[in-house]
Motif scaffolding. Sequence first.
Motif, PDB file in Angstrom:
ATOM      1  N   ILE A   1      59.411  -5.670  57.212  1.00  0.00           N
ATOM      2  CA  ILE A   1      59.138  -4.376  57.870  1.00  0.00           C
ATOM      3  C   ILE A   1      59.950  -4.311  59.147  1.00  0.00           C
ATOM      4  O   ILE A   1      59.855  -5.201  59.997  1.00  0.00           O
TER       5      ILE A   1
ATOM      6  N   ALA B   1      62.095   1.831  59.153  1.00  0.00           N
ATOM      7  CA  ALA B   1      61.295   2.617  60.097  1.00  0.00           C
ATOM      8  C   ALA B   1      61.415   4.090  59.734  1.00  0.00           C
ATOM      9  O   ALA B   1      62.483   4.546  59.311  1.00  0.00           O
ATOM     10  N   HIS B   2      60.324   4.838  59.911  1.00  0.00           N
ATOM     11  CA  HIS B   2      60.353   6.235  59.443  1.00  0.00           C
ATOM     12  C   HIS B   2      61.350   7.085  60.235  1.00  0.00           C
ATOM     13  O   HIS B   2      61.855   8.078  59.740  1.00  0.00           O
TER      14      HIS B   2
ATOM     15  N   GLY C   1      53.924   1.241  54.625  1.00  0.00           N
ATOM     16  CA  GLY C   1      53.996  -0.104  55.221  1.00  0.00           C
ATOM     17  C   GLY C   1      52.734  -0.881  54.929  1.00  0.00           C
ATOM     18  O   GLY C   1      52.770  -2.050  54.522  1.00  0.00           O
TER      19      GLY C   1
ATOM     20  N   SER D   1      55.807  -3.029  66.988  1.00  0.00           N
ATOM     21  CA  SER D   1      54.924  -3.061  68.155  1.00  0.00           C
ATOM     22  C   SER D   1      53.774  -4.054  67.972  1.00  0.00           C
ATOM     23  O   SER D   1      53.395  -4.393  66.846  1.00  0.00           O
TER      24      SER D   1
ATOM     25  N   LEU E   1      47.497  -5.079  63.183  1.00  0.00           N
ATOM     26  CA  LEU E   1      47.030  -4.553  61.891  1.00  0.00           C
ATOM     27  C   LEU E   1      47.641  -5.342  60.743  1.00  0.00           C
ATOM     28  O   LEU E   1      46.961  -5.713  59.782  1.00  0.00           O
TER      29      LEU E   1
ATOM     30  N   GLU F   1      57.291 -10.325  65.105  1.00  0.00           N
ATOM     31  CA  GLU F   1      58.212 -10.165  66.238  1.00  0.00           C
ATOM     32  C   GLU F   1      57.780  -8.870  66.907  1.00  0.00           C
ATOM     33  O   GLU F   1      58.121  -7.783  66.449  1.00  0.00           O
ATOM     34  N   CYS F   2      56.995  -8.997  67.969  1.00  0.00           N
ATOM     35  CA  CYS F   2      56.348  -7.799  68.534  1.00  0.00           C
ATOM     36  C   CYS F   2      56.891  -7.444  69.916  1.00  0.00           C
ATOM     37  O   CYS F   2      57.989  -7.821  70.271  1.00  0.00           O
ATOM     38  N   GLY F   3      56.095  -6.707  70.663  1.00  0.00           N
ATOM     39  CA  GLY F   3      56.552  -6.129  71.923  1.00  0.00           C
ATOM     40  C   GLY F   3      56.684  -7.131  73.056  1.00  0.00           C
ATOM     41  O   GLY F   3      56.370  -8.315  72.902  1.00  0.00           O
TER      42      GLY F   3
ATOM     43  N   CYS G   1      63.208  -4.991  72.677  1.00  0.00           N
ATOM     44  CA  CYS G   1      61.922  -5.697  72.781  1.00  0.00           C
ATOM     45  C   CYS G   1      61.935  -6.730  73.898  1.00  0.00           C
ATOM     46  O   CYS G   1      60.974  -6.893  74.629  1.00  0.00           O
TER      47      CYS G   1
HETATM   48  P1  NAD Z   1      56.183   0.213  65.152  1.00  0.00           P
HETATM   49  O1  NAD Z   1      55.215  -0.905  65.262  1.00  0.00           O
HETATM   50  O2  NAD Z   1      55.688   1.582  65.406  1.00  0.00           O
HETATM   51  O3  NAD Z   1      56.825   0.248  63.683  1.00  0.00           O
HETATM   52  C1  NAD Z   1      57.506  -0.873  63.153  1.00  0.00           C
HETATM   53  C2  NAD Z   1      57.510  -0.783  61.651  1.00  0.00           C
HETATM   54  O4  NAD Z   1      56.166  -0.926  61.187  1.00  0.00           O
HETATM   55  C3  NAD Z   1      57.996   0.555  61.104  1.00  0.00           C
HETATM   56  O5  NAD Z   1      58.725   0.336  59.926  1.00  0.00           O
HETATM   57  C4  NAD Z   1      56.703   1.285  60.806  1.00  0.00           C
HETATM   58  O6  NAD Z   1      56.832   2.297  59.839  1.00  0.00           O
HETATM   59  C5  NAD Z   1      55.841   0.141  60.299  1.00  0.00           C
HETATM   60  N1  NAD Z   1      54.392   0.377  60.378  1.00  0.00           N
HETATM   61  C6  NAD Z   1      53.721   1.217  61.198  1.00  0.00           C
HETATM   62  N2  NAD Z   1      52.390   1.129  60.959  1.00  0.00           N
HETATM   63  C7  NAD Z   1      52.227   0.201  59.991  1.00  0.00           C
HETATM   64  C8  NAD Z   1      51.097  -0.362  59.333  1.00  0.00           C
HETATM   65  N3  NAD Z   1      49.864   0.034  59.614  1.00  0.00           N
HETATM   66  N4  NAD Z   1      51.303  -1.309  58.393  1.00  0.00           N
HETATM   67  C9  NAD Z   1      52.546  -1.735  58.111  1.00  0.00           C
HETATM   68  N5  NAD Z   1      53.660  -1.250  58.696  1.00  0.00           N
HETATM   69  C10 NAD Z   1      53.499  -0.296  59.624  1.00  0.00           C
HETATM   70  O7  NAD Z   1      57.408  -0.172  66.091  1.00  0.00           O
HETATM   71  P2  NAD Z   1      58.679   0.698  66.424  1.00  0.00           P
HETATM   72  O8  NAD Z   1      58.231   1.823  67.300  1.00  0.00           O
HETATM   73  O9  NAD Z   1      59.463   1.004  65.207  1.00  0.00           O
HETATM   74  O10 NAD Z   1      59.558  -0.367  67.256  1.00  0.00           O
HETATM   75  C11 NAD Z   1      59.355  -0.612  68.592  1.00  0.00           C
HETATM   76  C12 NAD Z   1      58.509  -1.848  68.803  1.00  0.00           C
HETATM   77  O11 NAD Z   1      59.085  -2.950  68.123  1.00  0.00           O
HETATM   78  C13 NAD Z   1      58.452  -2.257  70.261  1.00  0.00           C
HETATM   79  O12 NAD Z   1      57.151  -2.622  70.595  1.00  0.00           O
HETATM   80  C14 NAD Z   1      59.394  -3.463  70.316  1.00  0.00           C
HETATM   81  O13 NAD Z   1      59.119  -4.344  71.367  1.00  0.00           O
HETATM   82  C15 NAD Z   1      59.184  -4.065  68.984  1.00  0.00           C
HETATM   83  N6  NAD Z   1      60.330  -4.902  68.604  1.00  0.00           N
HETATM   84  C16 NAD Z   1      60.188  -6.263  68.650  1.00  0.00           C
HETATM   85  C17 NAD Z   1      61.267  -7.094  68.345  1.00  0.00           C
HETATM   86  C18 NAD Z   1      61.147  -8.595  68.408  1.00  0.00           C
HETATM   87  O14 NAD Z   1      62.023  -9.264  67.861  1.00  0.00           O
HETATM   88  N7  NAD Z   1      60.130  -9.148  69.034  1.00  0.00           N
HETATM   89  C19 NAD Z   1      62.496  -6.525  67.983  1.00  0.00           C
HETATM   90  C20 NAD Z   1      62.599  -5.142  67.933  1.00  0.00           C
HETATM   91  C21 NAD Z   1      61.502  -4.340  68.240  1.00  0.00           C
END
Ligand code: NAD
Length: 503
Positions: free
Chosen positions: A162, A190-191, A225, A242, A248, A263-265, A297
């Motif tokens: 994802i 990502a959407h 997702g 995020s 979740l 890999e989150c925020g 991130c």
């Molecule tokens: P997001 O969490 O909104 O979405 C990420 C992906 O998850 C998308 O493909 C989305 O459609 C999917 N998604 C959303 N809800 C879901 C669910 N309930 N179940 C499964 N999949 C779901 O994040 P974003 O806005 O696309 O990206 C920004 C975030 O990503 C920031 O918080 C940033 O820090 C983080 N990020 C982290 C890294 C890292 O390596 N740590 C790298 C890049 C981005």
Amino acid sequence: MSLFEEINLPSGEKYSQPLGLFINNKFVASSNGDVLETVNPATGKRITQVHSADPYRDVDKAVQAARKVFETWKAVPATEKRDLFLKLAQLVKDNAHLLSQVESLDSGKPLHTNALADVNGVIQVLTYLAGWIDKEGGVAFSPAPGKLCYTLHQPLGVVGCIIPFNFPLSMMSWKWTAIATGNTTVFKSAHQTPLSILVFAQLVVKAGFPPGVFNVISGDGLKVGDALVRHLGVDKIAFTGSTKVGQLVQSHAAINLKPVTLECGGKSPLVVFSDADIDQAVKWASCAIFRNMGQICSGTSRCFVQESKYEEFLTKLTAHASVKFAVGLPSEETTIVGPQISKPQQESVMSYIDAAVKEGCRVVLGGPGVPEVIANDPVHAGGYYVRPTVLADVKPYYKIAREEVFGPVLAVGTFRDFDEALSIANDSQYGLGAGIFSRDIKKCHQFAQDVEAGMVWINSSNEVNFNMPFGGVKMSGHGRELGKYGLQNFTNVKAVYVNMVDI
Ligand code: NAD
């Protein structure tokens, strides 16, 4: 709805953009007719729409395709897999112009200074992974005469990957580690940015990867997702996004105890000591937050400077950033800062700036409002721009110093001594990256040891080397991507005991 549509690239060329779900090396229509619109962040105007996966039938179709080929793919000799990766890397190189055009159009990334660099990164990652394919192995030793122990690193099966909007192609390429280690995959884009991965999918076919090894579904996160995360035919989820969604994902993946890497925020700190080269600190600090429109991130979004150099740092930072980080249209060669990904993201970043000003921060660069160069442009006035902003006099407890803004906003405050710098750096729910500027090598290494972060930069910020593990601690997630450690997250280790001694 058709499976291809002609779109206009930033260069003025026409391109027949694939729109379908990519399953078994073919573009196919969504089973329920759902579509997902995608918008040019630089104008706010619709680009096209893609097929959005039915959360049950299409997600299942993609998973079954990956399942079916898994046994075949894992048995492909390592050198053959390696050659496929190298061929794919070459095809990405040959198509860098097209890929970067589509990436720039869909994500708002400045074409020359950002999107092209991302595509170059994809080439490097695929080449890097190719190097591991025929070298990764386990350990073997003989603990006693007639006894042999060895380990096998075996693929997990089907991996659901994802990816987020901020680095659509780059984050995808990092997750090709799954394929390099013998797994098959279903990618969920990502959407906001579904287009470039579908262009890339055509190269996967051209390179000769068997159908089903790499599948792509478009759709929203909550339905599509989540369906991938919960699917019982998926053996692992590799998630980048995020922290809120990561939580979740981890809980819903528990349905069949599938492992997850998250890999989150982040809210990464950069601490600048008075013995540092301030000019260098200024350059790195601004680059690490204004590049990619601050949608990084690991961006060091909170910077704390030792009191005696605080005003000098701020003066030099604003002078440097106001010249170096030109806001403009993504297609222009001089543009470094393009639009945010979406209207909600633009509004969210603006609201953080407003809140910081209300809390008592001093705006020393940028601030509320759209950049003039954009506001006066008839086509781009609807784009989602934010001015590169530096907020001074930030206290560690302000909202701007605690929450991930994910925009071109740098929060700057002060510290007195090493202990206070470390305590401010660690006072966060996140732990992705951390940087230190100082000429005192002892202080730097002490910081590297004690700071709660997955990555530390000494006298730089946000350097990435594909040989090194990438990832965080605390609410920034767990598991690593890239480097040798990244491979370990996509295999099971099996311990084998061989006895050649009769009892
Ligand atoms: P997001 O969490 O909104 O979405 C990420 C992906 O998850 C998308 O493909 C989305 O459609 C999917 N998604 C959303 N809800 C879901 C669910 N309930 N179940 C499964 N999949 C779901 O994040 P974003 O806005 O696309 O990206 C920004 C975030 O990503 C920031 O918080 C940033 O820090 C983080 N990020 C982290 C890294 C890292 O390596 N740590 C790298 C890049 C981005």
